[in-house]
Motif scaffolding. Structure first.
Motif, mmCIF file in Angstrom:
data_model
loop_
_atom_site.group_PDB
_atom_site.id
_atom_site.type_symbol
_atom_site.label_atom_id
_atom_site.label_comp_id
_atom_site.label_asym_id
_atom_site.label_seq_id
_atom_site.Cartn_x
_atom_site.Cartn_y
_atom_site.Cartn_z
ATOM 1 N N SER A 60 -18.077 -8.512 28.228
ATOM 2 C CA SER A 60 -19.189 -7.580 28.400
ATOM 3 C C SER A 60 -19.808 -7.318 27.033
ATOM 4 N N ASP A 99 -24.743 -5.685 30.668
ATOM 5 C CA ASP A 99 -24.773 -4.382 31.331
ATOM 6 C C ASP A 99 -26.118 -3.701 31.143
ATOM 7 N N GLY A 156 -21.023 3.026 33.602
ATOM 8 C CA GLY A 156 -21.787 3.823 32.629
ATOM 9 C C GLY A 156 -21.340 3.654 31.194
ATOM 10 N N GLY A 169 -14.772 1.295 27.522
ATOM 11 C CA GLY A 169 -13.605 1.994 26.986
ATOM 12 C C GLY A 169 -12.973 3.025 27.904
ATOM 13 N N ASP A 229 -14.500 -5.285 36.853
ATOM 14 C CA ASP A 229 -15.170 -4.800 35.644
ATOM 15 C C ASP A 229 -14.734 -3.375 35.318
ATOM 16 N N GLY A 252 -11.997 -1.434 32.067
ATOM 17 C CA GLY A 252 -10.604 -1.195 31.673
ATOM 18 C C GLY A 252 -9.726 -2.430 31.749
ATOM 19 N N GLY A 302 -14.755 -5.698 28.117
ATOM 20 C CA GLY A 302 -15.620 -5.244 27.021
ATOM 21 C C GLY A 302 -14.818 -4.918 25.786
ATOM 22 N N SER A 303 -14.393 -3.663 25.678
ATOM 23 C CA SER A 303 -13.787 -3.214 24.427
ATOM 24 C C SER A 303 -12.504 -3.969 24.067
HETATM 25 C C1 DX5 Z 1 -19.216 -0.178 32.496
HETATM 26 C C2 DX5 Z 1 -19.664 -1.608 32.362
HETATM 27 C C3 DX5 Z 1 -18.622 -2.521 31.879
HETATM 28 C C4 DX5 Z 1 -18.069 -2.197 30.511
HETATM 29 C C5 DX5 Z 1 -16.629 -2.588 30.519
HETATM 30 O O1 DX5 Z 1 -20.189 0.527 33.169
HETATM 31 O O2 DX5 Z 1 -20.150 -2.092 33.591
HETATM 32 O O3 DX5 Z 1 -19.056 -3.876 31.928
HETATM 33 O O4 DX5 Z 1 -18.708 -2.844 29.464
HETATM 34 O O5 DX5 Z 1 -16.079 -2.174 29.331
HETATM 35 P P1 DX5 Z 1 -14.499 -2.011 29.128
HETATM 36 O O6 DX5 Z 1 -13.906 -3.370 29.307
HETATM 37 O O7 DX5 Z 1 -14.399 -1.493 27.730
HETATM 38 O O8 DX5 Z 1 -14.026 -1.034 30.169
#
Ligand code: DX5
Ligand code: ZN
Length: 226
Positions: free
Chosen positions: A19, A46, A153, A156, A186, A188, A208-209
């Motif tokens: 992400s 996103d 939204g 992390g 998608d 965590g 993502g993170s």
């Molecule tokens: C949240 C996004 C995700 C987000 C995931 O609304 O849709 O794609 O970037 O980020 P992590 O992997 O950090 O939860």
């Protein structure tokens, strides 16, 4: 033709979709190169409208720039109240897939059909609190289902423990109905939660993170792939 180039995971493995929400947008080209070199199968974009979710990110203009910076397939995750008003604009950027939310204020079936007509893969997402029954009637009109394992939204946030069970239920429904759509998850996602989702039947892990903030993105991509 981009539809035929859409990846599918090997048996027991998952595709990895970083992400870009956690990327350094001051060095987008470098980030995309680094993620492709790490083995990314798809890039997850996103898009947030400040209304469907309490956060704002970017729209078609940045998607088009990303398209020119990488050959890796792109999935635009539209966290928007009115996605149907922008489908032509997103398709024109060259993204490969457009994912809308079942909770959006639109006729989701018609919007999914329109995404297909525009030559993109049709994605449908649902929030953790949304009943799986709300997406089932639309699953003959999708190419992928995106199960949110955090409230959409922000990056992390912590993983929703109910997500693997929801993925397993979708996998069962797909087997019963002979569907070919992919299951994506998608929010965590790390090595532990990713493995649980993979075992439950997820084909695509969005991270993502955990993935982007790592010193060794290649190692983490391999861990997620399984
Ligand atoms: C949240 C996004 C995700 C987000 C995931 O609304 O849709 O794609 O970037 O980020 P992590 O992997 O950090 O939860
Ligand atoms: Zn997302």
């Amino acid at each position: 033709m981009k539809l035929s180039s859409w990846p599918r995971p090997a048996e027991g493995r998952a595709l990895v979709a970083p992400s870009l929400l956690s990327a350094d947008f001051a060095d987008l080209g470098g980030e995309l190169q680094s993620l492709a070199a790490a083995g990314a199968d798809l890039m997850h974009l996103d898009v947030m409208d400040g209304h469907f979710v309490p956060n704002l990110t970017f729209g078609p203009f940045i998607c088009e720039a990303i398209r020119r910076l990488t050959p890796v397939p792109l999935d635009a995750h539209l966290m928007m109240t009115h996605p149907h008003r922008y489908l032509e604009q997103f398709a024109a950027t060259g993204v490969d897939a457009i994912t809308i939310h079942v909770e959006a204020a639109c006729d989701c079936g018609a919007a999914l059909d329109r995404i297909g007509e525009l030559g993109c893969r049709r994605g449908l997402s649902l929030k953790p609190a949304t009943d799986l029954g709300d997406v089932r009637p639309l699953l003959d009109r999708v190419d992928l289902v995106l199960v949110m394992s955090v409230p959409p939204g922000f990056g992390g946030q912590s993983f929703d423990e109910a997500a693997p069970g929801r993925i397993a239920a979708l996998r069962e429904f797909r087997a019963e109905t002979g569907g070919t759509w992919l299951i994506s998850v998608d929010g965590g996602i790390n090595d532990v939660t990713g493995a649980r989702c993979r075992e439950a039947g997820a084909d695509i892990l969005v991270s993502g993170s955990w993935l982007l903030k790592a010193a060794d993105r290649k190692q983490r991509t391999s861990l997620l792939r399984g």
